[in-house]
Design an enzyme around this catalytic site. Structure first.
Site, PDB file in Angstrom:
ATOM      1  N   ASP A  94       1.219  -0.940   0.132  1.00 50.56           N
ATOM      2  CA  ASP A  94      -0.374   0.410  -0.210  1.00 50.56           C
ATOM      3  C   ASP A  94       0.964   1.170  -0.364  1.00 50.56           C
ATOM      4  OD1 ASP A  94       1.449   0.322   2.741  1.00 50.56           O
ATOM      5  OD2 ASP A  94      -0.998   0.035   3.836  1.00 50.56           O
ATOM      6  N   GLU A  95       1.914   1.234  -0.390  1.00 52.14           N
ATOM      7  CA  GLU A  95       3.251   2.341  -0.346  1.00 52.14           C
ATOM      8  C   GLU A  95       3.858   1.612  -1.126  1.00 52.14           C
ATOM      9  OE1 GLU A  95       4.867   4.963   3.446  1.00 52.14           O
ATOM     10  OE2 GLU A  95       4.264   3.122   3.672  1.00 52.14           O
TER      11      GLU A  95
END
Length: 349
Positions: A94-95
């Site tokens: 997610d990053e």
């Protein structure tokens, strides 16, 4: 991404929207893998024991994780990133870091690029993302937390040093809880305190990390965004509902984790020279045992054999075991392996 796992669950199940949601298990030894912003308002956080989370928020709704879905959405988001720049360095599902100095769309500013990327993510996935925009990784990472959820924050070169000065040291990416506690014991509480220290002082107290701390206190970070960073290990672990004492139960858990790791090895055609077993006891004492072989472990049976042999070195078990894990490292792809005689047990720790 904003509360990535929980947001996907709320997106896919309208009954969860607007409610406190935790991805994970409510079992006795369950752990929160992710929490929605509604749950975070009650103090629920990732890595928190489920029992603690339920005490903080009795209305908390637990949903089991669907990592296949999370990975698929993550891949979709990365495709969007690559439409703007080939310089994408994922940190997790997610990053990630993006260097958009010379972006493929010719957008003149990084903030404009980030805004367009966030809009495309929302349009294609129905999920919100937050962005930090700055002139180095350290500041971009800090900035990404400033306007969550669904926000964007810019730190310009002129603002960088001053932005760092007022932040508590525990906010600094790369300063973990142990280092932050040590800093506070030395009277270092915020960026200004850190900036006052000499390089010699920081190296004396923090070793090799001293130079890093000296630089970030001044808003300096020269690390490049590295695309396709090489993976160094892969592992799997599990926490048991009850403490284990019997060898048959412990080894069954070890084999299950070895099989999880083997599934990754087969899927990626990547194999490890080093096998590591992790054991956590009921008193939270943690130990690891590792073995390196000259040739990569290229069969499931061999991975199981090495893993079981390693866990047997901790017998007899006088304190119950609550968690076991297996990982492989010193990785090589299948085309890097050359058949030769196997020389086992080069080292053990």
């Amino acid at each position: 991404m904003d509360a990535f796992y929980a947001s996907i669950e709320q997106r896919d199940n309208p009954e969860l929207r607007g409610k406190p949601v935790a991805v994970g298990s409510a079992a006795k030894r369950g752990v929160v893998a992710a929490a929605s912003y509604e749950a975070r308002a009650f103090g629920v956080r990732s890595a928190m024991p489920s029992a603690t989370a339920l005490r903080k928020c009795p209305e908390l709704l637990f949903v089991p994780p669907r990592f296949d879905v999370y990975r698929a959405v993550s891949n979709e988001i990365r495709e969007i990133f690559h439409a703007y720049t080939p310089l994408v360095e994922p940190l997790s599902l997610d990053e990630g870091y993006l260097d958009v100095t010379e972006n493929l769309r010719g957008i003149p500013t990084a903030s404009g690029t980030a805004a367009e990327i966030r809009a495309r993510i929302l349009e294609q996935t129905g999920l919100t993302a937050s962005a930090g925009v700055s002139y180095n990784k350290f500041l971009a990472k800090l900035a990404s937390d400033q306007k969550k959820p669904n926000g964007q924050f810019v730190v310009t070169p002129n603002q960088g040093p001053g932005f760092v000065e007022g932040l508590p040291v525990e906010r600094f990416h790369g300063v973990g809880p142990v280092t932050a506690e040590k800093m506070r014991a030395l009277g270092i509480h915020i960026g200004t305190d850190l900036k006052r220290q000499t390089l010699a002082f920081l190296e004396e107290h923090f070793g090799k990390s001293g130079a890093w701390c000296y630089g970030i206190a001044r808003g300096e970070d020269n690390r490049a965004v590295v695309a396709n960073r090489e993976r160094k290990s892969s592992g799997s672990e599990t926490t048991f509902s009850d403490d284990l004492f019997a060898a048959t139960d412990i080894e069954a858990g070890i084999c299950a984790m070895a099989d999880d790791v083997w599934a990754w090895c087969e899927k990626t055609a990547t194999y490890g020279h080093t096998v590591t077993v992790k054991v956590k006891y009921a008193d939270f004492r943690l130990i690891t045992r590792s073995r390196t072989v000259s040739m990569p472990v290229t069969t499931q049976a061999k991975l199981r054999e090495l893993s079981v042999a390693l866990v047997r070195t901790v017998y007899p078990v006088t304190v119950g075991i609550r968690l076991v894990g297996v990982s492989v490292s010193k990785l090589a792809s299948v085309d890097q392996t050359i058949p030769q005689l196997e020389l086992e047990l080069l080292y053990e720790e």
